[in-house]
Design an enzyme around this catalytic site. Sequence first.
Site, PDB file in Angstrom:
ATOM      1  N   HIS A 206       0.800  -1.229   0.000  1.00 49.20           N
ATOM      2  CA  HIS A 206       0.000   0.000   0.000  1.00 49.20           C
ATOM      3  C   HIS A 206       0.831   1.277   0.000  1.00 49.20           C
ATOM      4  CE1 HIS A 206       0.856  -0.249   4.327  1.00 49.20           C
ATOM      5  NE2 HIS A 206       0.621   1.047   4.372  1.00 49.20           N
TER       6      HIS A 206
HETATM    7  C1  UD1 Z   1      -2.194   5.606   5.512  1.00 52.77           C
HETATM    8  C2  UD1 Z   1      -0.908   6.130   6.138  1.00 52.77           C
HETATM    9  C3  UD1 Z   1       0.164   5.050   6.065  1.00 52.77           C
HETATM   10  C4  UD1 Z   1      -0.328   3.772   6.699  1.00 52.77           C
HETATM   11  C5  UD1 Z   1      -1.635   3.351   6.086  1.00 52.77           C
HETATM   12  C6  UD1 Z   1      -2.173   2.165   6.845  1.00 52.77           C
HETATM   13  C7  UD1 Z   1      -0.428   8.522   5.939  1.00 52.77           C
HETATM   14  C8  UD1 Z   1       0.436   9.522   5.255  1.00 52.77           C
HETATM   15  N1  UD1 Z   1      -0.394   7.285   5.414  1.00 52.77           N
HETATM   16  O1  UD1 Z   1      -1.942   5.351   4.134  1.00 52.77           O
HETATM   17  O2  UD1 Z   1       1.322   5.481   6.760  1.00 52.77           O
HETATM   18  O3  UD1 Z   1       0.647   2.783   6.509  1.00 52.77           O
HETATM   19  O4  UD1 Z   1      -2.588   4.422   6.177  1.00 52.77           O
HETATM   20  O5  UD1 Z   1      -3.070   1.409   6.119  1.00 52.77           O
HETATM   21  O6  UD1 Z   1      -1.103   8.825   6.881  1.00 52.77           O
HETATM   22  N2  UD1 Z   1      -9.392   4.964   1.255  1.00 52.77           N
HETATM   23  C9  UD1 Z   1     -10.581   4.270   1.193  1.00 52.77           C
HETATM   24  N3  UD1 Z   1     -11.202   3.948   2.369  1.00 52.77           N
HETATM   25  C10 UD1 Z   1     -10.709   4.288   3.587  1.00 52.77           C
HETATM   26  C11 UD1 Z   1      -9.510   5.009   3.628  1.00 52.77           C
HETATM   27  C12 UD1 Z   1      -8.855   5.335   2.445  1.00 52.77           C
HETATM   28  O7  UD1 Z   1     -11.057   3.934   0.122  1.00 52.77           O
HETATM   29  O8  UD1 Z   1     -11.339   3.952   4.611  1.00 52.77           O
HETATM   30  C13 UD1 Z   1      -8.698   5.279  -0.020  1.00 52.77           C
HETATM   31  C14 UD1 Z   1      -8.951   6.698  -0.484  1.00 52.77           C
HETATM   32  O9  UD1 Z   1      -9.043   6.683  -1.858  1.00 52.77           O
HETATM   33  C15 UD1 Z   1      -7.684   7.425  -0.052  1.00 52.77           C
HETATM   34  C16 UD1 Z   1      -6.626   6.338  -0.181  1.00 52.77           C
HETATM   35  O10 UD1 Z   1      -7.288   5.145   0.186  1.00 52.77           O
HETATM   36  O11 UD1 Z   1      -7.419   8.537  -0.839  1.00 52.77           O
HETATM   37  C17 UD1 Z   1      -5.424   6.560   0.726  1.00 52.77           C
HETATM   38  O12 UD1 Z   1      -5.834   6.722   2.090  1.00 52.77           O
HETATM   39  P1  UD1 Z   1      -4.917   7.570   3.122  1.00 52.77           P
HETATM   40  O13 UD1 Z   1      -5.470   7.437   4.475  1.00 52.77           O
HETATM   41  O14 UD1 Z   1      -4.692   8.933   2.597  1.00 52.77           O
HETATM   42  O15 UD1 Z   1      -3.509   6.866   3.022  1.00 52.77           O
HETATM   43  P2  UD1 Z   1      -3.145   5.331   3.095  1.00 52.77           P
HETATM   44  O16 UD1 Z   1      -2.547   4.919   1.812  1.00 52.77           O
HETATM   45  O17 UD1 Z   1      -4.305   4.562   3.618  1.00 52.77           O
HETATM   46  N1  UDP Z   2      -3.710  -5.964   8.667  1.00 54.90           N
HETATM   47  C1  UDP Z   2      -5.013  -6.451   8.801  1.00 54.90           C
HETATM   48  N2  UDP Z   2      -5.697  -6.813   7.666  1.00 54.90           N
HETATM   49  C2  UDP Z   2      -5.155  -6.728   6.420  1.00 54.90           C
HETATM   50  C3  UDP Z   2      -3.832  -6.229   6.298  1.00 54.90           C
HETATM   51  C4  UDP Z   2      -3.144  -5.838   7.433  1.00 54.90           C
HETATM   52  O1  UDP Z   2      -5.515  -6.554   9.918  1.00 54.90           O
HETATM   53  O2  UDP Z   2      -5.841  -7.074   5.447  1.00 54.90           O
HETATM   54  C5  UDP Z   2      -2.980  -5.535   9.877  1.00 54.90           C
HETATM   55  C6  UDP Z   2      -1.574  -6.076  10.027  1.00 54.90           C
HETATM   56  O3  UDP Z   2      -1.574  -7.341  10.649  1.00 54.90           O
HETATM   57  C7  UDP Z   2      -0.945  -5.036  10.916  1.00 54.90           C
HETATM   58  C8  UDP Z   2      -1.600  -3.757  10.461  1.00 54.90           C
HETATM   59  O4  UDP Z   2      -2.790  -4.139   9.776  1.00 54.90           O
HETATM   60  O5  UDP Z   2      -1.302  -5.269  12.266  1.00 54.90           O
HETATM   61  C9  UDP Z   2      -0.657  -3.015   9.551  1.00 54.90           C
HETATM   62  O6  UDP Z   2      -1.326  -1.989   8.932  1.00 54.90           O
HETATM   63  P1  UDP Z   2      -0.835  -1.376   7.549  1.00 54.90           P
HETATM   64  O7  UDP Z   2       0.026  -2.341   6.837  1.00 54.90           O
HETATM   65  O8  UDP Z   2      -2.060  -0.888   6.878  1.00 54.90           O
HETATM   66  O9  UDP Z   2      -0.023  -0.091   8.028  1.00 54.90           O
HETATM   67  P2  UDP Z   2       1.520   0.146   8.426  1.00 54.90           P
HETATM   68  O10 UDP Z   2       1.864  -0.759   9.544  1.00 54.90           O
HETATM   69  O11 UDP Z   2       2.334  -0.078   7.194  1.00 54.90           O
HETATM   70  O12 UDP Z   2       1.544   1.578   8.803  1.00 54.90           O
END
Ligand code: UD1
Ligand code: UDP
Length: 365
Positions: A206
């Site tokens: 992601h």
């Molecule tokens: C965010 C965090 C990242 C973390 C990740 C965990 C920042 C800068 N990034 O990245 O560090 O590892 O979360 O998963 O804060 N979206 C949906 N549904 C949701 C949320 C998001 O569809 O409930 C889609 C939207 O199109 C959005 C995109 O995902 O624009 C990205 O979401 P965003 O929260 O901005 O960043 P992540 O890539 O999720």
């Molecule tokens: N995770 C989850 N379901 C999924 C993928 C990840 O519960 O389908 C959990 C994973 O085990 C970990 C956390 O989400 O505990 C990590 O989140 P993510 O990778 O989104 O964020 P990051 O740690 O990179 O910030």
Amino acid sequence: MSTIMCVVGARPNFIKIAPIMAALQVYSSITVKLTHTGQHYDAMLSDVFFHDLGLREPDVRLGVGSGSAVTQVAQIMTSFERACEEERPDAVLVVGDVNSSLACALTSVKLGVKLIHVEAGLRSHDRQMPEEINRVLIDAVSDLLFCTEESAVKALITEGRPKEKIYLVGNVMIDSLLQNLPRARESKILEELGVTPHSYAVATLHRPGAVDSPERFAEILNALETIQRDLPLIMPLHPRTRKNIYAFHFEERLAQMSNLRVLEPLGYLDFLQLNSNARVVLTDSGGLQEETTALHVPCITVRENTERPITVDVGSNQLAGLSCQGILDAYHRVQTEQFSNRAVPPLWDGHAATRIAKIIADFLG
Ligand code: UD1
Ligand code: UDP
């Protein structure tokens, strides 16, 4: 009596905050409140974690949703300022490095409210990563800095943070993991997917650095294509990644990988059951590098760097880079070398939150 406002916004936050809130609630001198910024809002990125981790309903919901980083941070700051004016916390506690953590950290310091950062000091030294900027900024203004590994303590000292603010306490992500592993074992996800332990791979992607560029994403898919010919590959898709698969027209490529199962994101317990039984995990996730280390599951990190070097130094993690060849080389090492007997880092023992709560209680007097 002191009030602590805990902050969550995105998926990994829920997992980190659950043990901290439970440990703080032991102290009758502390009132614990919870704000959910709404950065993540899909049921499978948010609600499911409240259910799986037994997290209580937030006291405050900011409901900000998605947007550019600037919009997201700005909206959280204005809404969180209002929430702080109403709730009057003595301290704000943020975890990790997401935009929600940065926005609430900045709000708290501007309002003169004490700031506590859990998972401080992690550094990838890669300023292209939005999270690296968030980490550096949050740590610069925090009053208490709780670290998961020695590299983080060193980074904070190098950056001039006073030693008396820094505590090496272990890893709350691993507290959650150890607490919930018995419940995860009741999950039926392996049967539902028709796989048996150690006979499949799991992939999660992601990071913008991996999936926002069609060329880089295609390169990673080349590696996954080869791997899935060897081992069934299960890939729960983050919404950013799903969106980009459509934007880059990769649906057909994925559909042609006959041994690849693409899923919606999984809940915490199902995912824990899945990754803890995997033969290998391929990921760009921060949390998963740590979880696989605690579980002794071989992990291939699809990134050029990691802010969690201990997972490579003592754990089962390999830093593969983003090239197809780098990923396949790491996969070959998993097949030929022993990763499952690597060590677990010091203090990743399930009691980090207890240590954190004690230090906070002393700090707040
Ligand atoms: C965010 C965090 C990242 C973390 C990740 C965990 C920042 C800068 N990034 O990245 O560090 O590892 O979360 O998963 O804060 N979206 C949906 N549904 C949701 C949320 C998001 O569809 O409930 C889609 C939207 O199109 C959005 C995109 O995902 O624009 C990205 O979401 P965003 O929260 O901005 O960043 P992540 O890539 O999720
Ligand atoms: N995770 C989850 N379901 C999924 C993928 C990840 O519960 O389908 C959990 C994973 O085990 C970990 C956390 O989400 O505990 C990590 O989140 P993510 O990778 O989104 O964020 P990051 O740690 O990179 O910030």
